[in-house]
Design an enzyme around this catalytic site. Structure first.
Site, PDB file in Angstrom:
ATOM      1  N   ARG A  78      10.490  54.983  23.766  1.00 41.62           N
ATOM      2  CA  ARG A  78       9.884  53.698  23.051  1.00 41.62           C
ATOM      3  C   ARG A  78       9.226  53.773  24.987  1.00 41.62           C
ATOM      4  O   ARG A  78       8.957  53.977  25.852  1.00 41.62           O
ATOM      5  CB  ARG A  78      11.051  52.641  23.525  1.00 41.62           C
ATOM      6  CG  ARG A  78      10.471  51.520  23.498  1.00 41.62           C
ATOM      7  CD  ARG A  78      10.869  50.728  23.597  1.00 41.62           C
ATOM      8  NE  ARG A  78       9.804  49.466  23.335  1.00 41.62           N
ATOM      9  CZ  ARG A  78      10.628  47.885  24.757  1.00 41.62           C
ATOM     10  NH1 ARG A  78      11.122  47.804  25.160  1.00 41.62           N
ATOM     11  NH2 ARG A  78       9.255  46.558  24.504  1.00 41.62           N
ATOM     12  N   HIS A 122       2.826  45.503  26.513  1.00 48.45           N
ATOM     13  CA  HIS A 122       3.862  45.368  27.289  1.00 48.45           C
ATOM     14  C   HIS A 122       3.159  44.991  28.621  1.00 48.45           C
ATOM     15  O   HIS A 122       3.189  45.613  29.789  1.00 48.45           O
ATOM     16  CB  HIS A 122       4.985  46.637  27.635  1.00 48.45           C
ATOM     17  CG  HIS A 122       5.357  46.660  28.354  1.00 48.45           C
ATOM     18  ND1 HIS A 122       7.173  47.245  27.560  1.00 48.45           N
ATOM     19  CD2 HIS A 122       6.158  45.512  29.553  1.00 48.45           C
ATOM     20  CE1 HIS A 122       8.253  47.394  28.646  1.00 48.45           C
ATOM     21  NE2 HIS A 122       7.465  45.807  30.020  1.00 48.45           N
ATOM     22  N   GLU A 167       8.617  41.242  25.339  1.00 48.51           N
ATOM     23  CA  GLU A 167       9.493  39.396  25.622  1.00 48.51           C
ATOM     24  C   GLU A 167       8.020  38.903  26.053  1.00 48.51           C
ATOM     25  O   GLU A 167       7.416  39.088  26.929  1.00 48.51           O
ATOM     26  CB  GLU A 167       9.589  40.809  27.740  1.00 48.51           C
ATOM     27  CG  GLU A 167      11.164  41.628  27.090  1.00 48.51           C
ATOM     28  CD  GLU A 167      11.809  42.037  28.465  1.00 48.51           C
ATOM     29  OE1 GLU A 167      11.330  41.323  29.562  1.00 48.51           O
ATOM     30  OE2 GLU A 167      12.625  42.260  28.661  1.00 48.51           O
ATOM     31  N   ASN A 292      15.976  43.464  24.216  1.00 46.93           N
ATOM     32  CA  ASN A 292      16.388  43.660  26.184  1.00 46.93           C
ATOM     33  C   ASN A 292      17.049  42.591  26.277  1.00 46.93           C
ATOM     34  O   ASN A 292      17.008  41.140  26.220  1.00 46.93           O
ATOM     35  CB  ASN A 292      15.193  43.587  25.837  1.00 46.93           C
ATOM     36  CG  ASN A 292      13.929  44.029  25.841  1.00 46.93           C
ATOM     37  OD1 ASN A 292      14.574  45.111  24.509  1.00 46.93           O
ATOM     38  ND2 ASN A 292      12.669  44.346  26.159  1.00 46.93           N
ATOM     39  N   TYR A 294      19.941  42.384  29.413  1.00 43.67           N
ATOM     40  CA  TYR A 294      20.209  43.017  31.339  1.00 43.67           C
ATOM     41  C   TYR A 294      21.236  42.110  31.907  1.00 43.67           C
ATOM     42  O   TYR A 294      22.516  42.225  32.801  1.00 43.67           O
ATOM     43  CB  TYR A 294      18.929  42.601  32.235  1.00 43.67           C
ATOM     44  CG  TYR A 294      18.155  43.596  31.430  1.00 43.67           C
ATOM     45  CD1 TYR A 294      18.050  45.481  32.517  1.00 43.67           C
ATOM     46  CD2 TYR A 294      16.826  43.582  30.708  1.00 43.67           C
ATOM     47  CE1 TYR A 294      17.112  45.469  32.392  1.00 43.67           C
ATOM     48  CE2 TYR A 294      15.497  44.044  30.406  1.00 43.67           C
ATOM     49  CZ  TYR A 294      16.430  45.940  31.172  1.00 43.67           C
ATOM     50  OH  TYR A 294      15.398  46.425  30.620  1.00 43.67           O
ATOM     51  N   GLU A 351      15.921  47.563  25.036  1.00 41.96           N
ATOM     52  CA  GLU A 351      15.821  47.837  26.773  1.00 41.96           C
ATOM     53  C   GLU A 351      17.685  47.658  27.203  1.00 41.96           C
ATOM     54  O   GLU A 351      17.260  46.854  26.444  1.00 41.96           O
ATOM     55  CB  GLU A 351      14.788  47.068  27.776  1.00 41.96           C
ATOM     56  CG  GLU A 351      14.176  47.744  27.537  1.00 41.96           C
ATOM     57  CD  GLU A 351      12.693  47.006  28.180  1.00 41.96           C
ATOM     58  OE1 GLU A 351      13.322  45.944  29.319  1.00 41.96           O
ATOM     59  OE2 GLU A 351      11.495  46.744  27.680  1.00 41.96           O
TER      60      GLU A 351
HETATM   61  C1  BGC Z   1      10.747  44.384  31.198  1.00 44.09           C
HETATM   62  C2  BGC Z   1      10.314  45.387  31.473  1.00 44.09           C
HETATM   63  C3  BGC Z   1      11.112  45.693  33.296  1.00 44.09           C
HETATM   64  C4  BGC Z   1      12.179  45.517  32.697  1.00 44.09           C
HETATM   65  C5  BGC Z   1      13.146  45.712  34.005  1.00 44.09           C
HETATM   66  C6  BGC Z   1      12.344  43.623  31.260  1.00 44.09           C
HETATM   67  O1  BGC Z   1      11.839  42.633  30.986  1.00 44.09           O
HETATM   68  O2  BGC Z   1      10.709  44.953  29.463  1.00 44.09           O
HETATM   69  O3  BGC Z   1       9.506  46.236  32.049  1.00 44.09           O
HETATM   70  O4  BGC Z   1      10.711  46.479  33.927  1.00 44.09           O
HETATM   71  O5  BGC Z   1      12.868  44.027  32.601  1.00 44.09           O
HETATM   72  O6  BGC Z   1      13.152  43.856  34.808  1.00 44.09           O
END
Ligand code: BGC
Length: 467
Positions: A78, A122, A167, A292, A294, A351
């Site tokens: 991607r 992006h 995002e 995405n 995290y 992501e």
């Molecule tokens: C984004 C990336 C970023 C990653 C880590 C995401 O919000 O799409 O560009 O590097 O998180 O912060």
């Protein structure tokens, strides 16, 4: 010992990057500047004054980077296209050399058996369009559809999976509300307008795709599930506001044709009356949604701007270098929530990954990154749990293929499974790359166990209290 996970046939394993974070040479071959070139070149905007001028030099090393992906056994990649390479003024004149770069990249990926997933946007808006108001200008829907159409005509068929925006929440929250990201505005009044126009642009780009393209198109959002810090009604209300603001603000209009009610409360008189017809444009049938993920946030009521909610740090948790709690269960919860709320649309995890303090230097050709290995293992298991529970997850794109420019944090945070030496630009796969490679070649079976193999010690590390 964990049982061997089974992923569905055709589940796609890959990595993700974004143009401005890896390419470098942002003005080469006739490209126009983007808001990120301007922003990073403005003193004080990035850590150490870092810019994307060189980044990972992917613009010149793309062939080697594809070879590396192949060596690692990746099935998909991607990446995003820099709008102002293709259209230096954002609209109108096409810069053939810029377009050719992506055409060659796509050909090389296909020749190596790697499926391209192309993100149109992006975060690197052409500066020329920012001069015309950027995402605050309603014309951006036409601009974005025009840009998308140029790429659809050139690449559809070779590219079969397209993403409009990456995002929109981060674009707006960072770029228009708090100002930490380009274009660096800080306005509660602008933020809802930028968000709404981003979604109109998304809709217009999907519409344009249906007229030209014959494959799949979707939207990528970042989701951070919110959990209440207590049973207090005030905290529950704070969770609802934070959840609406971050998680529903974009998916609701795109998939349900309306905004969540809490946004009116969050923005007060800064929340406009939207033309009803706009939602017909925004709500387009999508082929998939990219999520995405995290971290999560445990949330409580607080006097903060503009949400009146804040995240509560968890004492016994591990945090990444960007201050995000490691919470794999949140990924399962997110995927289940998506299905519950929006139905059976196919989902990709577009992501997922983490920055940990890796060794700065490569010693004897290796980089040990046990925390990242364990992060990946636990999050991939979390994806598997969601699949078992019935969510139609079609693939996983790890963030990121290589260390790169972490936006305003510059090169200070490393998310890659491949180490980049920023002096020599040499790439070295970290332990996590070897681990992920085994996961991919075994179609997930290598996720079983975890206590006895080379990275087993990390289970103990993850069990330790937060740093
Ligand atoms: C984004 C990336 C970023 C990653 C880590 C995401 O919000 O799409 O560009 O590097 O998180 O912060």
């Amino acid at each position: 010992m964990n049982p061997t996970p089974k992923f569905p046939d055709g589940f796609l394993w890959g990595t993700a990057t974004a143009a401005h974070q890896i390419e470098g040479s942002p003005l080469a071959d006739g490209a126009g500047p983007s808001i990120w070139t301007r922003f990073a070149h403005t003193p004080g905007m990035t850590v150490n004054g870092d810019t994307g001028d060189i980044a990972c030099d992917h613009y010149r090393r793309w062939k080697d980077d594809v070879a590396l992906m192949r060596e690692l056994g990746m099935q998909a990649y991607r990446f995003s296209v820099s709008w102002s390479r293709v259209l230096p003024e954002g609209v109108g004149r096409i810069n053939q050399k810029g377009l050719d770069f992506y055409s060659r990249l796509v050909d090389e990926l296909l020749a190596n058996g790697i499926e391209p997933l192309l993100t149109l946007y992006h975060w690197d808006l052409p500066a020329a369009l920012d001069d015309r108001g950027g995402w605050l200008n309603r014309d951006c829907a036409d601009w974005f559809a025009e840009y998308g159409s140029v790429l659809y005509r050139a690449l559809d068929g070779r590219v079969k999976k397209w993403v409009t925006l990456n995002e929109p929440w981060v674009i707006t929250d960072g770029g228009y509300l708090h100002g930490a990201l380009a274009p660096g505005h800080r306005s509660k009044y602008e933020a809802p307008i930028a968000s709404h126009n981003l979604m109109r642009a998304h809709g217009a780009a999907v519409q344009a795709y249906r007229a030209i393209g014959a494959h799949q198109i979707g939207l990528v959002v970042n989701i951070e599930p919110k959990y209440p810090a207590s049973d207090l009604a005030d905290d529950a209300a704070a969770v609802a506001r934070a959840h609406a603001y971050m998680n529903e603000q974009y998916l609701h209009p795109a998939l349900l044709g309306r905004y969540p009610g809490e946004l009116q409360e969050v923005f007060g008189h800064a929340w406009p009356e939207w033309p009803v017809g706009d939602f017909d444009l925004i709500r387009q049938p999508l082929d998939f949604v990219g999520i995405n993920y995290y971290t999560r946030s445990v949330t409580r009521a607080a006097e903060t701007y503009p949400l009146n909610a804040e995240a509560v740090r968890q004492d016994d948790a591990l945090y990444t270098e960007t201050g995000w709690e490691v919470f794999p269960q949140g990924l399962t919860d997110t995927l289940l929530w998506f299905k519950r709320t929006y139905g059976d649309l196919p989902v990709y995890v577009t992501e997922n990954g983490a920055a940990f303090p890796d060794p700065e230097r490569v010693e004897n050709g290796v980089v040990h990154d046990p925390l990242r290995v364990e992060y990946l293992r636990s999050h991939l298991r979390a994806v598997h749990a969601a699949i078992e529970a019935g969510v139609d997850v079609r693939g996983y794109m790890l963030w990121s293929l290589m260390d790169n420019m972490e936006w305003s944090l510059g090169y200070s945070k490393r998310f890659g499974i491949v180490h980049v030496d920023y002096d020599t630009l040499e790439r070295t796969p970290k332990d996590s790359a070897r681990f992920y490679s085994r996961v991919v070649s075994s179609h997930g079976a290598a996720l079983a166990g975890g206590d006895g193999d080379a990275e087993g010690t990390t289970r103990t590390i993850l069990a330790l209290p937060g740093q």
